[in-house]
Design an enzyme around this catalytic site. Structure first.
Site, PDB file in Angstrom:
ATOM      1  N   GLU A  36       0.877  -1.146   0.040  1.00  0.00           N
ATOM      2  CA  GLU A  36       0.059  -0.057   0.084  1.00  0.00           C
ATOM      3  C   GLU A  36       1.035   1.131  -0.116  1.00  0.00           C
ATOM      4  O   GLU A  36       1.728   1.395   0.970  1.00  0.00           O
ATOM      5  CB  GLU A  36      -0.878   0.058   1.242  1.00  0.00           C
ATOM      6  CG  GLU A  36      -1.876  -1.030   1.098  1.00  0.00           C
ATOM      7  CD  GLU A  36      -2.880  -1.130   0.455  1.00  0.00           C
ATOM      8  OE1 GLU A  36      -3.309   0.014  -0.320  1.00  0.00           O
ATOM      9  OE2 GLU A  36      -3.708  -1.932   0.165  1.00  0.00           O
ATOM     10  N   CYS A  46      -1.998   9.618   2.465  1.00  0.00           N
ATOM     11  CA  CYS A  46      -1.660   9.051   1.290  1.00  0.00           C
ATOM     12  C   CYS A  46      -2.510   9.359   0.225  1.00  0.00           C
ATOM     13  O   CYS A  46      -2.060   9.522  -1.069  1.00  0.00           O
ATOM     14  CB  CYS A  46      -1.428   7.419   1.534  1.00  0.00           C
ATOM     15  SG  CYS A  46      -3.072   6.877   2.186  1.00  0.00           S
TER      16      CYS A  46
HETATM   17  P1  NAD Z   1       8.195   4.621   4.978  1.00  0.00           P
HETATM   18  O1  NAD Z   1       8.205   3.849   3.351  1.00  0.00           O
HETATM   19  O2  NAD Z   1       9.448   5.629   5.180  1.00  0.00           O
HETATM   20  O3  NAD Z   1       8.128   3.777   5.992  1.00  0.00           O
HETATM   21  C1  NAD Z   1       7.217   2.571   6.331  1.00  0.00           C
HETATM   22  C2  NAD Z   1       7.741   1.679   7.182  1.00  0.00           C
HETATM   23  O4  NAD Z   1       8.754   0.935   6.566  1.00  0.00           O
HETATM   24  C3  NAD Z   1       8.209   2.002   8.711  1.00  0.00           C
HETATM   25  O5  NAD Z   1       7.638   1.275   9.433  1.00  0.00           O
HETATM   26  C4  NAD Z   1       9.918   1.839   8.313  1.00  0.00           C
HETATM   27  O6  NAD Z   1      10.418   1.605   9.590  1.00  0.00           O
HETATM   28  C5  NAD Z   1       9.718   0.884   7.502  1.00  0.00           C
HETATM   29  N1  NAD Z   1      11.252   0.516   6.666  1.00  0.00           N
HETATM   30  C6  NAD Z   1      12.028   1.719   6.599  1.00  0.00           C
HETATM   31  N2  NAD Z   1      12.761   1.141   5.471  1.00  0.00           N
HETATM   32  C7  NAD Z   1      12.690  -0.175   5.262  1.00  0.00           C
HETATM   33  C8  NAD Z   1      13.167  -1.214   4.733  1.00  0.00           C
HETATM   34  N3  NAD Z   1      14.433  -1.074   3.928  1.00  0.00           N
HETATM   35  N4  NAD Z   1      12.587  -2.359   4.552  1.00  0.00           N
HETATM   36  C9  NAD Z   1      11.597  -2.669   5.163  1.00  0.00           C
HETATM   37  N5  NAD Z   1      10.759  -1.638   5.894  1.00  0.00           N
HETATM   38  C10 NAD Z   1      11.544  -0.653   6.198  1.00  0.00           C
HETATM   39  O7  NAD Z   1       7.138   5.318   4.790  1.00  0.00           O
HETATM   40  P2  NAD Z   1       6.345   6.335   5.972  1.00  0.00           P
HETATM   41  O8  NAD Z   1       7.228   7.779   5.927  1.00  0.00           O
HETATM   42  O9  NAD Z   1       6.223   5.861   7.305  1.00  0.00           O
HETATM   43  O10 NAD Z   1       5.117   6.730   5.208  1.00  0.00           O
HETATM   44  C11 NAD Z   1       4.744   7.577   4.341  1.00  0.00           C
HETATM   45  C12 NAD Z   1       4.389   7.035   2.994  1.00  0.00           C
HETATM   46  O11 NAD Z   1       3.539   6.046   3.079  1.00  0.00           O
HETATM   47  C13 NAD Z   1       3.804   7.800   1.824  1.00  0.00           C
HETATM   48  O12 NAD Z   1       4.400   7.589   0.517  1.00  0.00           O
HETATM   49  C14 NAD Z   1       2.448   7.632   1.855  1.00  0.00           C
HETATM   50  O13 NAD Z   1       1.862   7.938   0.445  1.00  0.00           O
HETATM   51  C15 NAD Z   1       2.451   6.149   2.012  1.00  0.00           C
HETATM   52  N6  NAD Z   1       1.257   5.800   2.576  1.00  0.00           N
HETATM   53  C16 NAD Z   1       0.473   4.859   1.904  1.00  0.00           C
HETATM   54  C17 NAD Z   1      -0.913   4.509   2.423  1.00  0.00           C
HETATM   55  C18 NAD Z   1      -1.834   3.576   1.824  1.00  0.00           C
HETATM   56  O14 NAD Z   1      -2.712   3.135   1.987  1.00  0.00           O
HETATM   57  N7  NAD Z   1      -1.406   3.112   0.446  1.00  0.00           N
HETATM   58  C19 NAD Z   1      -1.094   4.680   3.651  1.00  0.00           C
HETATM   59  C20 NAD Z   1      -0.271   5.774   4.262  1.00  0.00           C
HETATM   60  C21 NAD Z   1       0.903   6.154   3.869  1.00  0.00           C
END
Ligand code: NAD
Length: 468
Positions: free
Chosen positions: A214, A248
């Protein structure tokens, strides 16, 4: 193997044993677990609101509205439908397979890993957990490190309600997620940025784990000359500045027909003025940017756009000490600016004009497929044109964000904005394997086996023509 890796490994091993027990669990047992989560939330609503307020000053009411209420809705919806989703379904028997019967059983995939983001830290962690429970999976949850209070609270809740071999929370940052992903989970459900989504998919490939991603991206909002401008203005402003733009499916940028641009912007400005009840903080219900890093990134987007000719027509005020950033409207935007190249994820709304819808659809089609696309228009032809000419996770006409809580409608992105679905029956299916079981009662299939006599060949030709 390090101590941490060892402990994760033995945790998963215990969940693998539990998964075998859960494989045959009944709807009644799963519903009981969902109800226990609902009761826990009901008993702890205030504490949940406290956690989110401490994390990024999210308004208590907004937490109730956007993190707690959707959880109640989702739990109720699953409870109402779970028996039906779990019930084996069959398809009509193809003529060629006369003499057989079939069913398709949804079986839990087994061991799931859920990695969640910070922007709706309670809902976006717990919603997939509900689907995993409904499907009968075990779960290890890795919530965001940026919302420590909420992540600790979720840990406490899961610890109180479940044994570690069924659902547990491991807190930490990227390193923790990377270490966890080395383990052979059966399904990885990730919510976050497209950049990290790609890494998650690569890591999952090593174990051939299925994934739900997502993700995010730049979601356009289009307002044509027939739109109800007052209504559009309120919904766009609400959608953009809710959670300080850290949503998002927020409108990332606005495309408005030249004829109605000034009027629409006036309406947005007047709505923003109405909400501005606390000039120091814009509004008492207005939350903060999650951390200093994101704060400087977003302020940088404004500065860079201004230096390239963009004009801030509303807002622009920021305060680093508490990562406060006022709702900001920018005009004189060009597609080459960085603000139009990356997901903004903050309270900035760049405004572009159009005179011909074709310009809008070709702009959208030149970029990555968005998670959401919003159209404000009374013209059915325009609505259909944009919907059919573009590709996005979802389209909402004359409203905002309802696709996320619209029971029965699958929610998800496409390519850069994600793969797979969350919530409802589709969410249940993400954690399930739809296993076909076909039984032969008296099917004459051996008639087609070797030796391939003249008769077999003739029969095969006949079957190919009339039965296959
Ligand atoms: P992010 O991708 O920076 O982090 C998300 C999660 O991934 C965190 O728990 C983080 O610790 C973990 N993570 C970091 N590096 C990783 C790796 N190498 N491997 C696996 N996991 C890792 O995102 P964010 O800043 O927390 O959230 C914002 C983003 O999420 C925006 O792009 C937003 O659009 C998206 N988002 C999408 C939805 C949806 O339903 N489609 C909902 C909310 C947010």
């Amino acid at each position: 193997m390090t101590d941490t890796a060892n402990s994760y490994n033995s945790l998963l091993k215990s969940q693998q044993v539990k998964a075998l027990e859960l494989r045959t669990s009944k709807a009644k047992e799963r519903i009981k677990k969902l109800k226990s989560i609902k009761s826990w939330i009901e008993d702890n609503e205030e504490i949940i609101c406290d956690a989110l307020y401490s994390d990024f000053k999210k308004s208590r009411h907004e937490t109730y509205l956007s993190e707690i209420m959707p959880m109640y809705g989702e739990i109720r919806y699953i409870i109402k439908n779970l028996k039906n989703w779990m019930y084996p379904k069959s398809v009509s028997v193809p003529l060629f397979f006369t003499g057989t019967s079939n069913i398709r059983i949804p079986q839990p995939k087994g061991n799931a890993l859920i990695i969640s983001p910070w922007n709706y830290p309670f809902l976006l962690t717990m919603k997939p957990v509900l689907s995993a429970i409904a499907a009968g999976c075990t779960v290890i949850i890795k919530p965001s490190e940026l919302t420590e209070n909420t992540s600790e609270l979720i840990k406490k809740m899961m610890h109180e309600l479940f044994t570690e071999d069924e659902i547990t929370v491991i807190t930490g940052g990227a390193d923790t997620a990377i270490e966890l992903q080395k383990l052979p989970f059966n399904h990885v459900f990730f919510t976050g940025s497209p950049k990290v989504g790609k890494l998650v998919m690569i890591a999952a490939a090593k174990n051939l784990a299925s994934v739900t991603l997502e993700l995010g991206g730049k979601s356009p909002t289009i307002v044509d000359e027939t739109a109800n401008l007052k209504e559009a203005a309120i919904k766009i402003a609400y959608g953009k500045f809710l959670n300080a733009g850290q949503t998002c499916i927020a409108p990332d940028y606005l495309f408005v027909h030249t004829k109605v641009k000034d009027k629409l912007l006036e309406e947005i400005q007047s709505y923003l003025k109405k909400l501005n009840d606390d000039p120091e903080n814009y509004s008492k219900d207005y939350c903060r940017i999650i951390n200093k890093g994101h704060f400087s990134r977003i302020v940088g987007l404004i500065k860079e756009a201004e230096s390239e000719g963009a004009q801030v027509i509303t807002g622009g005020h920021s305060r680093e000490s508490d990562a406060f950033l006022e709702p900001t409207l920018l005009t004189q935007i060009t597609p080459e600016m960085r603000i139009m190249k990356e997901e903004i994820f903050g309270p900035l709304l760049p405004v572009l004009e159009f005179t011909n819808l074709q310009e809008v659809t070709s702009f959208i089609n030149k970029n990555e497929k968005p998670l959401a696309l919003y159209i404000y228009s009374k013209n059915r032809g325009n609505q259909d044109f944009i919907t059919k000419e573009t590709s996005s996770g979802s389209v909402v006409i004359n409203d905002f964000a309802i696709q996320f809580i619209y029971h029965g409608i699958p929610f998800g992105g496409i390519n850069n904005s994600g793969t797979g679905y969350s919530g409802g029956e589709e969410g249940f299916k993400e954690f399930s394997h739809l296993k076909p079981v076909i039984k032969n009662h008296f099917s004459p299939s051996p008639l087609f086996y070797p030796p391939y006599t003249k008769f077999v060949k003739k029969l095969t030709r006949f079957a190919a023509k009339y039965l296959a």
